[in-house]
Enzyme design. Structure first.
Site, PDB file in Angstrom:
ATOM      1  N   PHE A 134       4.643 -28.051  39.290  1.00  0.00           N
ATOM      2  CA  PHE A 134       4.643 -26.580  39.484  1.00  0.00           C
ATOM      3  C   PHE A 134       3.619 -25.620  40.796  1.00  0.00           C
ATOM      4  CE2 PHE A 134       4.703 -22.262  39.760  1.00  0.00           C
ATOM      5  CZ  PHE A 134       6.320 -22.486  39.311  1.00  0.00           C
ATOM      6  N   ASP A 218      -4.095 -28.010  43.013  1.00  0.00           N
ATOM      7  CA  ASP A 218      -3.372 -26.834  43.003  1.00  0.00           C
ATOM      8  C   ASP A 218      -4.795 -26.415  41.203  1.00  0.00           C
ATOM      9  OD1 ASP A 218      -2.104 -24.924  41.483  1.00  0.00           O
ATOM     10  OD2 ASP A 218      -0.195 -25.379  42.498  1.00  0.00           O
ATOM     11  N   LYS A 247      -4.125 -16.001  40.097  1.00  0.00           N
ATOM     12  CA  LYS A 247      -3.982 -16.028  38.416  1.00  0.00           C
ATOM     13  C   LYS A 247      -5.812 -15.170  38.351  1.00  0.00           C
ATOM     14  CE  LYS A 247      -0.758 -19.309  36.780  1.00  0.00           C
ATOM     15  NZ  LYS A 247       0.338 -17.662  36.002  1.00  0.00           N
TER      16      LYS A 247
END
Length: 400
Positions: A134, A218, A247
């Site tokens: 993802f 990532d 985040k």
């Protein structure tokens, strides 16, 4: 409640029904509109690194907003330059590193996608990503996301991306001199907190270097100290060509970044990418304050130690539902022996505990990095009660 009717009327349906209405947070706790307190072990999906309303976060927003919030990317600001220097130091880029700022993880990965294209040109049309990975929901990052059910409504995808299994053998078979880049999540969070095979990142680094491809990590969910290192790749002692972060670096403020290493830092040139709000003074000041507090308070080490502690607590519960733990530090996936994760999440919320189910057989825990004994003891009691509730319904045949 009226707020539920308003949410259904006023908000797009892409997120489904809201599970609660929260009006206040402090530390590891949230309060809903009726005054009920919840222990938050989701932390905004690994975002609220310092918990809720941390003094360092509040002060940074207040002080910077009273000075200058935004000047456009035609100009630089001190918070922007200071944050770029801090990220380079924490990532270990050396003098060759550079930073691009956006407003989210998806924007960071969009920038990385363009970096890969600039590197590849016509001679390297292939970009590799992992099945069940993802990387975001924008059209570019969705093309990198190895989940066909997410892509299907929006086909055709941006071309050039190929998905491979998360094995060293698949890497060896797929990598050649026509590959521009390999995108990797060090731990596949949205897939259910899935660890990569032992030695995978070292093999990925060796193979991408051999074939002249970029290794792009990532670190949006794994970065900012969550796994017990500042970035998960540091557990393996490798150096990627680029990492994407978001985040936890903002602690609740929307900000993302692409950090480049070595020759990858020279690929972008004026006009190849940009963002009106990316790197604004307010966002970079807040992220700088959050990272400074993580560093000052030793929260990277706390994440490593508390992760071990929570795993021991979970294993000690002796629940027949639990099928082991995955992940590192305070990114924890709890495997379940039955597809009842959503029922466990609902039961936990009824008990006053906020957790998450990335799939039907996994519970994800991503609490704030500064949690301690009190919160962990409370988690143990609430989680055990929620599991018992679901076990009871299973024995009665209520939950499939």
């Amino acid at each position: 409640m009226t707020w539920q009717l308003d949410a259904g009327r006023d908000l797009v349906k892409s997120f489904g029904d809201r599970m609660a209405l929260f009006v206040r947070g402090e530390g590891a706790y949230l309060w809903d509109g009726e005054g009920t307190r919840y222990l938050d072990f989701l932390a905004g999906i690994a975002v609220n690194s310092l918990g809720h309303a941390h003094p360092a976060f509040v002060a940074a927003i207040s002080e910077q907003a009273a000075t200058v919030a935004h000047v456009s990317n035609y100009f630089a600001t001190l918070p922007q330059l200071e944050l770029a220097a801090r990220l380079k130091r924490l990532a270990g880029t050396g003098d060759t590193g550079r930073v691009y700022f956006g407003n989210s993880g998806a924007e960071a990965n969009e920038a990385a996608f363009k970096l890969a294209r600039l590197h590849g040109g016509a001679e390297r049309p292939r970009i590799l990503a992992l099945t069940d990975a993802f990387h975001g929901r924008t059209m570019g990052t969705l093309a990198l996301t190895g989940k066909p059910y997410m892509q299907e409504p929006f086909l055709p995808m941006v071309p050039g991306v190929e998905f491979i299994d998360s094995t060293i053998e698949a890497l060896e078979a797929a990598l050649d001199d026509r590959v521009a880049a390999l995108f990797v999540e060090p731990i596949k969070g949205e897939a259910g907190v899935i660890d990569l095979p032992e030695g995978y990142l070292a093999a990925a680094r060796e193979l991408t270097e051999r074939h002249g491809a970029l290794l792009i990590m990532d670190e949006i969910q794994t970065g900012a100290g969550r796994t017990g290192e500042w970035f998960a790749f540091q557990h393996e002692g490798i150096t990627p060509d680029a990492i994407t972060v978001a985040k936890g670096i903002g602690g609740g403020y929307p900000i993302g970044a692409l950090i480049t290493f070595g020759t990858a830092s020279d690929l972008f040139y004026p006009g190849t990418h940009g963002s009106t709000f990316g790197g604004n003074a307010l966002g970079t000041a807040v992220a700088g304050a959050v990272l400074a507090e993580i560093e000052r308070a030793g929260l990277v080490q706390n994440a490593a130690e508390r992760g071990v502690q929570i795993r021991a607590v979970i294993e000690g519960l002796g629940s027949p539902l639990i099928d082991g733990c995955r992940g590192q530090g305070l990114l924890i996936g709890i495997g379940l022996k039955h597809p009842v994760a959503k029922a466990v999440v609902a039961a936990a919320q009824e008990r006053g505990l906020i957790i998450n189910a990335p799939n039907d057989a996994t519970i994800r825990l991503v609490p704030a990095l500064n949690i301690g004994d009190v919160e962990i003891d409370e988690f143990a009691a609430l989680f055990a009660a929620a599991l018992a509730d679901v076990e009871a319904t299973l024995s009665e045949g209520v939950v499939a």
